[in-house]
Design an enzyme around this catalytic site. Structure first.
Site, PDB file in Angstrom:
ATOM      1  N   TYR A 267       0.830  -1.223   0.000  1.00 36.86           N
ATOM      2  CA  TYR A 267       0.000   0.000   0.000  1.00 36.86           C
ATOM      3  C   TYR A 267       0.853   1.257   0.000  1.00 36.86           C
ATOM      4  O   TYR A 267       0.442   2.291  -0.531  1.00 36.86           O
ATOM      5  CB  TYR A 267      -1.021  -0.042   1.142  1.00 36.86           C
ATOM      6  CG  TYR A 267      -2.151  -0.987   0.800  1.00 36.86           C
ATOM      7  CD1 TYR A 267      -2.173  -2.296   1.286  1.00 36.86           C
ATOM      8  CD2 TYR A 267      -3.141  -0.612  -0.117  1.00 36.86           C
ATOM      9  CE1 TYR A 267      -3.162  -3.185   0.905  1.00 36.86           C
ATOM     10  CE2 TYR A 267      -4.137  -1.500  -0.504  1.00 36.86           C
ATOM     11  CZ  TYR A 267      -4.146  -2.781  -0.004  1.00 36.86           C
ATOM     12  OH  TYR A 267      -5.110  -3.670  -0.404  1.00 36.86           O
TER      13      TYR A 267
ATOM     14  N   GLN B 255     -15.281   1.995  -5.947  1.00 39.27           N
ATOM     15  CA  GLN B 255     -14.551   0.863  -5.356  1.00 39.27           C
ATOM     16  C   GLN B 255     -13.064   1.201  -5.260  1.00 39.27           C
ATOM     17  O   GLN B 255     -12.288   0.433  -4.711  1.00 39.27           O
ATOM     18  CB  GLN B 255     -14.730  -0.391  -6.209  1.00 39.27           C
ATOM     19  CG  GLN B 255     -16.178  -0.829  -6.345  1.00 39.27           C
ATOM     20  CD  GLN B 255     -16.332  -1.919  -7.374  1.00 39.27           C
ATOM     21  OE1 GLN B 255     -16.153  -3.107  -7.100  1.00 39.27           O
ATOM     22  NE2 GLN B 255     -16.660  -1.520  -8.594  1.00 39.27           N
ATOM     23  N   ASN B 256     -12.697   2.353  -5.836  1.00 37.13           N
ATOM     24  CA  ASN B 256     -11.283   2.717  -5.920  1.00 37.13           C
ATOM     25  C   ASN B 256     -10.783   3.308  -4.606  1.00 37.13           C
ATOM     26  O   ASN B 256     -11.524   3.997  -3.907  1.00 37.13           O
ATOM     27  CB  ASN B 256     -11.053   3.721  -7.058  1.00 37.13           C
ATOM     28  CG  ASN B 256     -11.475   3.135  -8.407  1.00 37.13           C
ATOM     29  OD1 ASN B 256     -11.554   1.921  -8.566  1.00 37.13           O
ATOM     30  ND2 ASN B 256     -11.793   3.995  -9.355  1.00 37.13           N
TER      31      ASN B 256
ATOM     32  N   ASP C   8      -8.130   5.239  -4.755  1.00 38.57           N
ATOM     33  CA  ASP C   8      -7.474   6.510  -5.103  1.00 38.57           C
ATOM     34  C   ASP C   8      -8.429   7.667  -4.808  1.00 38.57           C
ATOM     35  O   ASP C   8      -9.621   7.452  -4.610  1.00 38.57           O
ATOM     36  CB  ASP C   8      -7.015   6.503  -6.578  1.00 38.57           C
ATOM     37  CG  ASP C   8      -8.185   6.476  -7.580  1.00 38.57           C
ATOM     38  OD1 ASP C   8      -8.190   5.608  -8.468  1.00 38.57           O
ATOM     39  OD2 ASP C   8      -9.095   7.323  -7.463  1.00 38.57           O
TER      40      ASP C   8
ATOM     41  N   HIS D 162     -14.349   0.634  -0.649  1.00 34.19           N
ATOM     42  CA  HIS D 162     -13.196  -0.193  -0.254  1.00 34.19           C
ATOM     43  C   HIS D 162     -12.120   0.619   0.436  1.00 34.19           C
ATOM     44  O   HIS D 162     -10.976   0.173   0.521  1.00 34.19           O
ATOM     45  CB  HIS D 162     -12.629  -0.920  -1.484  1.00 34.19           C
ATOM     46  CG  HIS D 162     -13.625  -1.876  -2.079  1.00 34.19           C
ATOM     47  ND1 HIS D 162     -13.550  -2.328  -3.369  1.00 34.19           N
ATOM     48  CD2 HIS D 162     -14.758  -2.428  -1.565  1.00 34.19           C
ATOM     49  CE1 HIS D 162     -14.569  -3.144  -3.617  1.00 34.19           C
ATOM     50  NE2 HIS D 162     -15.329  -3.199  -2.538  1.00 34.19           N
TER      51      HIS D 162
ATOM     52  N   GLY E 264     -16.063   1.405 -15.569  1.00 32.36           N
ATOM     53  CA  GLY E 264     -14.735   0.871 -15.273  1.00 32.36           C
ATOM     54  C   GLY E 264     -14.684  -0.169 -14.183  1.00 32.36           C
ATOM     55  O   GLY E 264     -13.713  -0.242 -13.431  1.00 32.36           O
TER      56      GLY E 264
ATOM     57  N   SER F 221     -15.422  -4.477 -13.452  1.00 31.19           N
ATOM     58  CA  SER F 221     -15.775  -5.788 -14.024  1.00 31.19           C
ATOM     59  C   SER F 221     -16.973  -6.389 -13.292  1.00 31.19           C
ATOM     60  O   SER F 221     -17.446  -7.468 -13.639  1.00 31.19           O
ATOM     61  CB  SER F 221     -14.574  -6.731 -13.895  1.00 31.19           C
ATOM     62  OG  SER F 221     -14.282  -6.928 -12.502  1.00 31.19           O
TER      63      SER F 221
HETATM   64  N1  APR Z   1     -11.808   2.776 -19.271  1.00 25.33           N
HETATM   65  C1  APR Z   1     -12.893   2.175 -18.704  1.00 25.33           C
HETATM   66  N2  APR Z   1     -12.898   0.898 -18.268  1.00 25.33           N
HETATM   67  C2  APR Z   1     -11.754   0.203 -18.427  1.00 25.33           C
HETATM   68  C3  APR Z   1     -10.590   0.748 -19.004  1.00 25.33           C
HETATM   69  C4  APR Z   1     -10.652   2.098 -19.436  1.00 25.33           C
HETATM   70  N3  APR Z   1      -9.597   2.708 -20.006  1.00 25.33           N
HETATM   71  N4  APR Z   1      -9.625  -0.218 -19.011  1.00 25.33           N
HETATM   72  C5  APR Z   1     -10.175  -1.316 -18.443  1.00 25.33           C
HETATM   73  N5  APR Z   1     -11.450  -1.078 -18.105  1.00 25.33           N
HETATM   74  C6  APR Z   1     -12.423  -1.965 -17.454  1.00 25.33           C
HETATM   75  C7  APR Z   1     -12.180  -3.438 -17.669  1.00 25.33           C
HETATM   76  O1  APR Z   1     -12.764  -3.870 -18.879  1.00 25.33           O
HETATM   77  C8  APR Z   1     -12.892  -4.019 -16.438  1.00 25.33           C
HETATM   78  O2  APR Z   1     -14.270  -4.235 -16.698  1.00 25.33           O
HETATM   79  O3  APR Z   1     -12.316  -1.750 -16.068  1.00 25.33           O
HETATM   80  C9  APR Z   1     -12.739  -2.927 -15.387  1.00 25.33           C
HETATM   81  C10 APR Z   1     -11.703  -3.246 -14.331  1.00 25.33           C
HETATM   82  O4  APR Z   1     -12.143  -4.357 -13.600  1.00 25.33           O
HETATM   83  P1  APR Z   1     -11.275  -4.833 -12.343  1.00 25.33           P
HETATM   84  O5  APR Z   1      -9.832  -4.837 -12.718  1.00 25.33           O
HETATM   85  O6  APR Z   1     -11.915  -6.082 -11.830  1.00 25.33           O
HETATM   86  O7  APR Z   1     -11.442  -3.665 -11.291  1.00 25.33           O
HETATM   87  P2  APR Z   1     -12.681  -3.421 -10.320  1.00 25.33           P
HETATM   88  O8  APR Z   1     -13.958  -3.865 -10.943  1.00 25.33           O
HETATM   89  O9  APR Z   1     -12.591  -2.010  -9.865  1.00 25.33           O
HETATM   90  O10 APR Z   1     -12.327  -4.397  -9.071  1.00 25.33           O
HETATM   91  C11 APR Z   1     -13.224  -4.342  -7.983  1.00 25.33           C
HETATM   92  O11 APR Z   1     -11.747  -5.832  -6.772  1.00 25.33           O
HETATM   93  O12 APR Z   1      -9.655  -6.465  -6.133  1.00 25.33           O
HETATM   94  C12 APR Z   1     -10.775  -5.782  -5.739  1.00 25.33           C
HETATM   95  O13 APR Z   1     -10.807  -4.098  -4.137  1.00 25.33           O
HETATM   96  C13 APR Z   1     -10.461  -4.344  -5.461  1.00 25.33           C
HETATM   97  O14 APR Z   1     -11.923  -2.454  -5.756  1.00 25.33           O
HETATM   98  C14 APR Z   1     -11.379  -3.590  -6.407  1.00 25.33           C
HETATM   99  C15 APR Z   1     -12.457  -4.609  -6.721  1.00 25.33           C
END
Ligand code: APR
Length: 233
Positions: free
Chosen positions: A53, A86-87, A89, A104, A170, A172
């Site tokens: 972190y 969920q970020n 930042d 989170h 943004g 998944s």
């Molecule tokens: N613009 C928009 N979306 C994007 C971009 C972009 N430039 N690049 C990638 N993505 C999308 C991907 O297609 C995906 O659907 O962003 C999503 C990222 O998904 P994850 O990596 O799973 O991130 P997230 O959904 O925020 O994860 C949720 O998981 O590990 C834990 O605590 C962590 O908060 C996090 C949580």
């Protein structure tokens, strides 16, 4: 003003230079989430987690909000916007958004490991093993790790229930309870989803804008501009 609820994930910060988690170049390709982002990991190796972190915090300090964060902040003049992110930042806040819920946690906050409700702003300072909170226990990031409760989920549900429009950008939608927020919209509420990956949510009023956040959020703002009502609701 009409209420716009935004559920954002790591993808909205990708174009600011921050990695996502599950893309091919994502954080979980290089680290095990269980090792560096879970409560078990904390009790197994506190120094490793503090290092992980500290690295995230230093990177975020030198990262800027992108157009997607900024457009959402600017939309506050026409919409009553609540950002549920969920970020960890602080880019939504640094872009100017005034109502942000961090499901989170937030990288610039910390707390004693045994006092989850006494939170301190530490800015971008590192935390090391042996650094104690004023409560006398080991200082740790105020981040919700896998295996821990998500205290802000209730206020987030209330926001989604009252939304006139829901924007998902943004994420998944892999991680609950965050991903489950969508089901709290009132029937008939339009859902817009900005993501370059095709995602099919089974809702009646669902529109995917299949693009990166900076372009997709700009398109979203244009599409919904006519729906903003200047009158107070
Ligand atoms: N613009 C928009 N979306 C994007 C971009 C972009 N430039 N690049 C990638 N993505 C999308 C991907 O297609 C995906 O659907 O962003 C999503 C990222 O998904 P994850 O990596 O799973 O991130 P997230 O959904 O925020 O994860 C949720 O998981 O590990 C834990 O605590 C962590 O908060 C996090 C949580």
């Amino acid at each position: 003003m009409k209420k716009l609820a935004v559920l954002s994930g790591a993808g909205i910060s990708k174009e600011s230079g921050l990695s996502t988690f599950r893309d091919s170049d994502g954080l979980w390709e290089n680290y095990s989430a269980q090792e560096v982002a879970s409560i078990e990991g904390w009790y197994r190796n506190k120094a490793l987690m503090l290092k992980f972190y500290n690295e995230r915090r230093r990177q975020i300090e030198h990262t800027e909000p992108n157009a997607a964060h900024k457009i959402l902040a600017q939309m506050e003049k026409d919409w009553d916007i609540d950002i549920i992110t969920q970020n960890i930042d602080n880019l939504h806040e640094r872009a100017g958004s005034t109502k942000v819920i961090h499901l989170h946690g937030l990288i610039t906050q910390a707390r004693g490991e045994n006092h989850e409700n006494t939170i301190y702003d530490i800015g971008y300072k590192d935390i090391h093993l042996g650094d104690l909170a004023p409560t006398g226990d080991q200082l740790r990031p105020h981040i919700v790790w896998f295996g821990e409760a998500v205290p802000m989920i209730e206020p987030a549900i209330r926001i989604v229930e009252k939304a006139d429009i829901l924007l998902v950008v943004g994420t998944s939608l892999n991680v609950y309870p965050a991903a489950g927020l969508i089901q709290y919209i009132t029937p008939g509420t339009p859902i817009y989803l900005v993501d370059p990956t095709a995602m099919n949510l089974h809702y009646a009023h669902y529109t995917q804008i299949q693009d990166v956040a900076t372009k997709g959020v700009a398109k979203f703002a244009e599409m919904v501009a006519p729906l903003a009502s200047k009158s107070s609701k």
